[in-house]
Write a protein that holds these residues in place. Structure first.
Motif, PDB file in Angstrom:
ATOM      1  N   LEU A 327       0.821  -1.205   0.000  1.00  0.00           N
ATOM      2  CA  LEU A 327       0.000   0.000   0.000  1.00  0.00           C
ATOM      3  C   LEU A 327       0.857   1.258   0.000  1.00  0.00           C
ATOM      4  CD1 LEU A 327      -2.833  -0.803   2.578  1.00  0.00           C
ATOM      5  CD2 LEU A 327      -3.096  -0.538   0.112  1.00  0.00           C
ATOM      6  N   LEU A 328       1.834   1.291   0.888  1.00  0.00           N
ATOM      7  CA  LEU A 328       2.606   2.516   1.098  1.00  0.00           C
ATOM      8  C   LEU A 328       3.580   2.827  -0.037  1.00  0.00           C
ATOM      9  CD1 LEU A 328       3.315   2.207   4.916  1.00  0.00           C
ATOM     10  CD2 LEU A 328       1.672   3.701   3.778  1.00  0.00           C
ATOM     11  N   ARG A 329       3.960   1.830  -0.803  1.00  0.00           N
ATOM     12  CA  ARG A 329       4.903   2.108  -1.883  1.00  0.00           C
ATOM     13  C   ARG A 329       4.228   2.820  -3.062  1.00  0.00           C
ATOM     14  NH1 ARG A 329       6.118  -4.032  -4.112  1.00  0.00           N
ATOM     15  NH2 ARG A 329       4.154  -4.348  -5.251  1.00  0.00           N
ATOM     16  N   GLU A 330       2.881   2.789  -3.070  1.00  0.00           N
ATOM     17  CA  GLU A 330       2.140   3.573  -4.065  1.00  0.00           C
ATOM     18  C   GLU A 330       2.103   5.020  -3.592  1.00  0.00           C
ATOM     19  OE1 GLU A 330       0.546   3.167  -6.922  1.00  0.00           O
ATOM     20  OE2 GLU A 330       0.762   1.007  -7.229  1.00  0.00           O
ATOM     21  N   SER A 331       2.675   5.922  -4.366  1.00  0.00           N
ATOM     22  CA  SER A 331       2.780   7.318  -3.927  1.00  0.00           C
ATOM     23  C   SER A 331       1.414   7.946  -3.687  1.00  0.00           C
ATOM     24  CB  SER A 331       3.575   8.145  -4.951  1.00  0.00           C
ATOM     25  OG  SER A 331       2.929   8.118  -6.218  1.00  0.00           O
ATOM     26  N   ASP A 332       0.426   7.621  -4.524  1.00  0.00           N
ATOM     27  CA  ASP A 332      -0.909   8.193  -4.343  1.00  0.00           C
ATOM     28  C   ASP A 332      -1.499   7.771  -2.995  1.00  0.00           C
ATOM     29  OD1 ASP A 332      -0.404   8.743  -7.063  1.00  0.00           O
ATOM     30  OD2 ASP A 332      -2.550   8.818  -7.468  1.00  0.00           O
ATOM     31  N   ASP A 384      -5.515 -10.129   3.739  1.00  0.00           N
ATOM     32  CA  ASP A 384      -5.302 -11.537   3.442  1.00  0.00           C
ATOM     33  C   ASP A 384      -3.811 -11.808   3.594  1.00  0.00           C
ATOM     34  OD1 ASP A 384      -4.766 -14.020   2.168  1.00  0.00           O
ATOM     35  OD2 ASP A 384      -6.587 -13.829   0.973  1.00  0.00           O
ATOM     36  N   LYS A 385      -3.436 -12.544   4.626  1.00  0.00           N
ATOM     37  CA  LYS A 385      -2.023 -12.761   4.921  1.00  0.00           C
ATOM     38  C   LYS A 385      -1.367 -13.686   3.893  1.00  0.00           C
ATOM     39  CE  LYS A 385      -0.918 -13.102   9.290  1.00  0.00           C
ATOM     40  NZ  LYS A 385      -0.909 -13.502  10.717  1.00  0.00           N
ATOM     41  N   ASN A 386      -2.136 -14.588   3.298  1.00  0.00           N
ATOM     42  CA  ASN A 386      -1.555 -15.475   2.295  1.00  0.00           C
ATOM     43  C   ASN A 386      -1.227 -14.724   1.012  1.00  0.00           C
ATOM     44  OD1 ASN A 386      -1.705 -17.730   3.963  1.00  0.00           O
ATOM     45  ND2 ASN A 386      -3.780 -18.230   3.298  1.00  0.00           N
ATOM     46  N   GLN A 387      -2.171 -13.834   0.593  1.00  0.00           N
ATOM     47  CA  GLN A 387      -1.934 -13.045  -0.612  1.00  0.00           C
ATOM     48  C   GLN A 387      -1.146 -11.768  -0.334  1.00  0.00           C
ATOM     49  OE1 GLN A 387      -5.206 -12.739  -3.531  1.00  0.00           O
ATOM     50  NE2 GLN A 387      -6.487 -13.819  -2.049  1.00  0.00           N
ATOM     51  N   ARG A 388      -1.005 -11.442   0.952  1.00  0.00           N
ATOM     52  CA  ARG A 388      -0.263 -10.260   1.380  1.00  0.00           C
ATOM     53  C   ARG A 388      -0.833  -8.992   0.755  1.00  0.00           C
ATOM     54  NH1 ARG A 388       5.987 -12.479   0.757  1.00  0.00           N
ATOM     55  NH2 ARG A 388       5.728 -14.330   2.095  1.00  0.00           N
ATOM     56  N   LYS A 389      -2.161  -8.820   0.895  1.00  0.00           N
ATOM     57  CA  LYS A 389      -2.771  -7.610   0.377  1.00  0.00           C
ATOM     58  C   LYS A 389      -4.052  -7.283   1.122  1.00  0.00           C
ATOM     59  CE  LYS A 389      -5.322  -9.591  -3.560  1.00  0.00           C
ATOM     60  NZ  LYS A 389      -5.504  -9.501  -5.025  1.00  0.00           N
ATOM     61  N   LEU A 390      -4.425  -6.023   1.015  1.00  0.00           N
ATOM     62  CA  LEU A 390      -5.645  -5.515   1.644  1.00  0.00           C
ATOM     63  C   LEU A 390      -6.835  -5.844   0.765  1.00  0.00           C
ATOM     64  CD1 LEU A 390      -6.718  -3.621   3.983  1.00  0.00           C
ATOM     65  CD2 LEU A 390      -6.538  -1.768   2.328  1.00  0.00           C
TER      66      LEU A 390
END
Length: 501
Positions: A327-332, A384-390
């Motif tokens: 999430l944080l690596r996306e500048s927007d 989702d901890k397996n997919q590592r995404k929100l």
């Protein structure tokens, strides 16, 4: 401790839990239902009117909805409307306002016009309003602080004379009142009753322990917002998921700046709701702007404690850190999160928010609005901890063993009756009960899910930069999580036969 046994016990007295109580009481032959709520009244957290935008999210003006998603959402949103009309709640719980999605600048205008062509078959009441028409129906979106027309090209795609607004707090209370009035059904409401522990019984059902009592039930549904995952973890379910609580804040005016709901186009790179202005039905129709978004290390916004509950539910590890880094690596997204943090700092917040809100009302002044203290709530966004995404879709963990855990971020209030229907079907099958589906459909629906003609999406799909970004955003973030699927024997051999062994 005294024990109380029920066929179904629901944990959480928000709009979702109350909707399920109502549907079980009215449309099934389940005889004993209990609702356990930790606070002293119904809908004290995210369902109360000050904690949400009071909007029926149909999908017509929400630009982050695809056509396929809107076709499904339309059915569940209609259920809210039909329920309120059935009991005569017009202008007490259900309200009608003008609404629109506002496009500013050539790119947004082109996107909205293309979207109108694509969505007008599903929503035939939609209208296109150019700047001249907007001067008549929503003048504050046209004129700047000098009384001049804003220089940009603008267009509104919206509707008049539709039911748009709900006091979800009152609606939740009405569900319980009407459920208690159903004959041949006992509905017990236990307030000031926080759940300490849930345990699976050795033979059948679950024990729900509170400070004063132990309740047992053949089926349990947990509709406790962010605490649903906390309780799931406590008995070993949903361990592959973490909860990231996102709070929304608002700004309130002391006058009617807008005649109806005005929504901006969703930034496709941001997994958060776009800014909008709404007539607040609890503030004499004065305009409320928001929401902003703020990640909080607690599961409830304005109540003490729940910090430790947050860390227990987050279950911080490398996978969670990886998801947050994505999430944080996306500048927007990074800039958005930082900017929204500043929205909570006095003095700075109003001046920053003024810049954003002027996209809707270019003549807005600092003295026309204030930070709305005590407004807003917390939405449980699942990692989702397996997919590592929100994941931004609804999350439901169905164990297949007589207990369900639901986490319903926005638009959970709009879909409360639809989600309750989904759980009701599992409950009656598990218990060997009956569901009066005809009565349900006659009273609450206009039929099954809206069916789109097969070629409609391809025929009307106009590829442009915004639409491509919207599709990428939905693919990245919008995924409903429904964990657990009963074995085929679940449907063929109801557990109610257990007693006959």
């Amino acid at each position: 401790m005294t024990k109380h046994h029920y066929d179904v016990l629901i944990v959480g007295g928000g709009i979702s839990g109350c909707a399920l109580v109502y549907e079980l009481a009215r449309y099934t032959d389940i005889a004993n239902i209990a609702l356990v709520e930790k606070y002293g009244s119904i809908a004290t957290l995210n369902s109360k009117g000050t904690a949400n935008s009071q909007t029926i999210h149909v999908g017509d003006i929400e630009t982050n909805y695809t056509l396929a998603k809107a076709a499904i959402t339309k059915r569940t949103a209609k259920m809210v409307e039909k329920y309120c009309l059935q009991y005569g709640y017009q202008n007490s719980i259900l309200f009608s306002h003008q609404k629109m999605a506002l496009g500013i600048g050539e790119e947004e205008v082109e996107f909205l016009l293309n979207r109108y062509e694509e969505f007008s078959e599903l929503f035939p009441y939609l209208e296109v309003w150019d700047k001249e028409e907007l001067k008549k129906i929503e003048p504050r979106v046209v004129f700047d602080e000098h009384g001049e027309e804003r220089p940009e090209t603008i267009v509104g795609i919206g509707a008049k004379d539709q039911w748009t607004t709900v006091d979800y707090g009152k609606m939740a209370q009405s569900f319980i009142t009407n459920a208690k009035n159903e004959p041949d059904t006992t509905v017990d409401l236990f307030l000031n009753t926080p759940v300490i522990r849930i345990e699976k019984n050795p033979t059948r059902g679950y024990s729900v322990q509170t400070k004063e009592r132990i309740y047992t039930a053949d089926f349990v549904v947990v509709d406790a917002g962010a605490h649903s995952l906390y309780l799931a973890h406590s008995i070993g379910h949903g361990l592959d998921y973490s909860c990231l609580p996102v709070a929304g804040s608002f700004y309130l005016t002391s006058q009617h700046l807008l005649n109806g709901k005005v929504y901006m186009i969703q930034n496709p790179k941001l997994p958060f709701a776009a800014l909008h202005g709404d007539p607040d039905i609890l503030a004499e129709g004065n305009t409320r702007f928001g929401p902003t978004a703020l990640v909080l290390p607690k599961l409830e916004r304005f109540t003490k404690g729940t910090y430790l509950d947050f860390w227990k539910t987050l279950r911080l590890d490398f996978n969670v850190l990886s998801a947050l880094w994505k999430l944080l690596r996306e500048s927007d997204i990074r800039n958005y999160i930082f900017r929204n943090f500043l929205f909570e700092i006095p003095y700075i917040n109003k001046r920053l928010f003024l810049h954003d809100a002027r996209k809707i009302v270019p003549s807005l002044r600092l003295d026309e609005f204030e930070y709305a203290h005590g407004f807003g709530g917390v939405r449980p966004q699942v990692i989702d901890k397996n997919q590592r995404k929100l994941m931004l879709g609804e999350a439901s963990i169905n164990t297949g063993e007589g207990i369900i855990f639901n986490m319903t971020p926005s638009p959970g209030a709009t879909s409360c009756l639809g989600n309750a229907e989904r759980d009701l079907r599992y409950v009656v099958q598990y218990l060997g009960k009956t569901f009066d589906e005809k009565r349900f459909n006659d009273e609450l629906t206009d039929g099954e899910y809206c069916v789109l003609a097969a070629p409609i999406e391809e025929q009307k799909r106009t590829v442009n930069a915004i639409r491509d970004a919207m599709s990428a955003h939905e693919k990245e973030y919008y995924e409903e999580i429904h964990v657990g699927k009963p074995l085929e024997s679940f449907w063929k051999r109801p557990h109610s036969l257990w007693r006959k062994k």
